[in-house]
Write an enzyme that holds these catalytic residues in place. Structure first.
Site, PDB file in Angstrom:
ATOM      1  N   GLU A 195      -7.450  -2.298  -2.769  1.00 16.97           N
ATOM      2  CA  GLU A 195      -6.833  -1.426  -1.756  1.00 16.97           C
ATOM      3  C   GLU A 195      -5.950  -0.369  -2.409  1.00 16.97           C
ATOM      4  O   GLU A 195      -5.992   0.814  -2.053  1.00 16.97           O
ATOM      5  CB  GLU A 195      -5.971  -2.255  -0.790  1.00 16.97           C
ATOM      6  CG  GLU A 195      -6.749  -3.127   0.176  1.00 16.97           C
ATOM      7  CD  GLU A 195      -5.858  -3.730   1.255  1.00 16.97           C
ATOM      8  OE1 GLU A 195      -5.002  -3.007   1.796  1.00 16.97           O
ATOM      9  OE2 GLU A 195      -6.008  -4.932   1.556  1.00 16.97           O
ATOM     10  N   ASN A 197       0.829  -1.215   0.000  1.00 18.69           N
ATOM     11  CA  ASN A 197       0.000   0.000   0.000  1.00 18.69           C
ATOM     12  C   ASN A 197       0.857   1.256   0.000  1.00 18.69           C
ATOM     13  O   ASN A 197       0.532   2.235  -0.675  1.00 18.69           O
ATOM     14  CB  ASN A 197      -0.953  -0.005   1.203  1.00 18.69           C
ATOM     15  CG  ASN A 197      -2.227  -0.774   0.911  1.00 18.69           C
ATOM     16  OD1 ASN A 197      -3.070  -0.317   0.146  1.00 18.69           O
ATOM     17  ND2 ASN A 197      -2.344  -1.964   1.478  1.00 18.69           N
ATOM     18  N   HIS A 230      -8.549  -0.918   5.880  1.00 15.86           N
ATOM     19  CA  HIS A 230      -8.865  -2.202   6.508  1.00 15.86           C
ATOM     20  C   HIS A 230      -9.427  -3.133   5.433  1.00 15.86           C
ATOM     21  O   HIS A 230     -10.327  -2.733   4.684  1.00 15.86           O
ATOM     22  CB  HIS A 230      -9.891  -1.974   7.623  1.00 15.86           C
ATOM     23  CG  HIS A 230     -10.218  -3.218   8.380  1.00 15.86           C
ATOM     24  ND1 HIS A 230      -9.304  -3.851   9.193  1.00 15.86           N
ATOM     25  CD2 HIS A 230     -11.349  -3.966   8.423  1.00 15.86           C
ATOM     26  CE1 HIS A 230      -9.864  -4.929   9.717  1.00 15.86           C
ATOM     27  NE2 HIS A 230     -11.100  -5.020   9.262  1.00 15.86           N
ATOM     28  N   LEU A 238     -11.011   0.090  18.183  1.00 11.73           N
ATOM     29  CA  LEU A 238     -10.361  -0.781  17.193  1.00 11.73           C
ATOM     30  C   LEU A 238     -11.221  -0.814  15.925  1.00 11.73           C
ATOM     31  O   LEU A 238     -12.288  -1.436  15.904  1.00 11.73           O
ATOM     32  CB  LEU A 238     -10.198  -2.203  17.767  1.00 11.73           C
ATOM     33  CG  LEU A 238      -9.552  -3.218  16.821  1.00 11.73           C
ATOM     34  CD1 LEU A 238      -8.138  -2.814  16.443  1.00 11.73           C
ATOM     35  CD2 LEU A 238      -9.567  -4.610  17.438  1.00 11.73           C
ATOM     36  N   MET A 272       0.614  -2.751  11.999  1.00  4.38           N
ATOM     37  CA  MET A 272      -0.071  -3.791  12.769  1.00  4.38           C
ATOM     38  C   MET A 272       0.022  -3.557  14.276  1.00  4.38           C
ATOM     39  O   MET A 272       0.492  -4.407  15.029  1.00  4.38           O
ATOM     40  CB  MET A 272       0.493  -5.159  12.392  1.00  4.38           C
ATOM     41  CG  MET A 272       0.274  -5.499  10.943  1.00  4.38           C
ATOM     42  SD  MET A 272      -1.444  -5.280  10.432  1.00  4.38           S
ATOM     43  CE  MET A 272      -1.429  -6.113   8.857  1.00  4.38           C
TER      44      MET A 272
END
Ligand code: GAR
Length: 214
Positions: free
Chosen positions: A196, A35, A131, A166, A112
Site C-alpha cells: 500500500e 498511509n 482498498h 461502495l 472509515m
C-alpha cells in the site's frame, strides 16, 4: 470559502492545477495513518516530490493517532467528530472545512466512512481511495481479515477513484501481494501495508502527471 449548499453541486469541471504547481492533497484518515505518513514522505522526498503538497490532514475522529502523527510532522490538521451525526449533514460540514484548504484531490487513507453522494459530487472525479483487496472481490471493511480467513494465496491492493457506490469507482492501479506462508493476520497486514505504502504514492504521481497542466 464555498458554502455547503454549493457543495452539493457537481464540480467535475474543476480545472487541473495549472502552471506546474504542486497539487494540493487533503488526506482523510480515521486511525493510525500509516498511509498518510507514507504519502507525506513521498511528498517530502519520494514519488510525489514537486508534484503534490499536503494541504490538510483531516479526521472524523479528533483522537485518531494519525492526526497527532500529522501534527508532529508540522502538517496542517483539522477534525470534526462524526459520532452521532447524520451522514449527509456531517459530510457537508466536512466539505466546507476541506474547501477552506483548497484541495485539488481528496485522498482517502483509511477513512472509515461511507461517503454521501453530496460529498462525492462536491469533489467529483477528484477523490481517490486505497482498498486492501481487489474491489471486484471484496468491498468495505476488514479486507485483510477476509483474505486471512479465506486462506488466500494472494490479494490485490487497489487504488481507485471514488464514485457514489461502495468501492465501485474506476480502478487506477492494482498490485498483487503474495500471501503464501503468511500464517497470522498480522503478517497478512504487514505484507499488504508494505505494498500500500508504495503503490498509493506511485499511483497518485501517475495521476497527477496525467492530469496536471505542466
Ligand atoms: C489500510 O489498510 C487501508 O487500505 C484500509 O485501512 C487501513 C488504514 O491503515 N482502508 C480500508 O479498508 C478502506 N475500505 P492506516 O491508517 O495505517 O493507513
Amino acid at each position: 470559502m464555498n458554502s455547503a449548499s454549493e457543495a452539493a453541486q457537481p464540480t467535475n469541471d474543476l480545472p487541473p492545477p495549472a502552471g506546474g504547481r504542486a497539487a494540493r492533497l487533503a488526506i482523510l484518515l480515521s486511525g493510525r495513518g500509516s498511509n498518510m505518513l507514507a504519502l507525506a514522505e513521498a511528498v517530502r522526498a519520494g514519488a510525489l516530490r514537486g508534484l503534490a503538497e499536503v494541504a490538510v490532514v483531516f479526521s472524523n475522529d479528533p483522537a485518531a493517532s494519525g492526526l497527532a502523527a500529522a501534527a508532529d510532522l508540522g502538517l496542517p490538521t483539522a477534525s470534526l467528530p462524526s459520532k452521532g451525526r447524520k451522514r449527509e449533514a456531517f459530510d457537508l460540514e466536512v466539505v466546507d472545512i476541506l474547501w477552506g484548504y483548497q484541495p485539488d484531490y481528496v485522498v482517502l487513507a483509511g477513512y472509515m466512512r461511507v461517503l454521501s453522494p453530496a460529498f462525492v459530487r462536491a469533489f467529483a472525479g477528484r477523490i481517490v481511495n486505497i482498498h486492501p483487496a481487489d474491489t471486484h472481490q471484496h468491498q468495505g471493511l476488514h479486507a485483510y481479515e477476509w483474505a486471512y480467513d479465506n486462506h488466500l494465496a494472494e490479494t490485490k491492493i487497489t487504488v481507485h477513484l471514488v464514485d457514489e457506490g461502495l468501492d465501485t469507482g474506476p480502478i487506477l492501479a492494482q498490485r498483487v501481494v503474495n500471501l503464501i506462508g503468511a500464517d497470522t493476520l498480522a503478517e497478512v497486514q504487514r505484507r499488504g501495508l508494505a505494498v500500500e505504502h508504495v503503490l498509493y504514492a506511485e499511483t497518485l504521481a501517475y495521476l497527477l502527471n496525467k492530469t496536471t497542466q505542466r
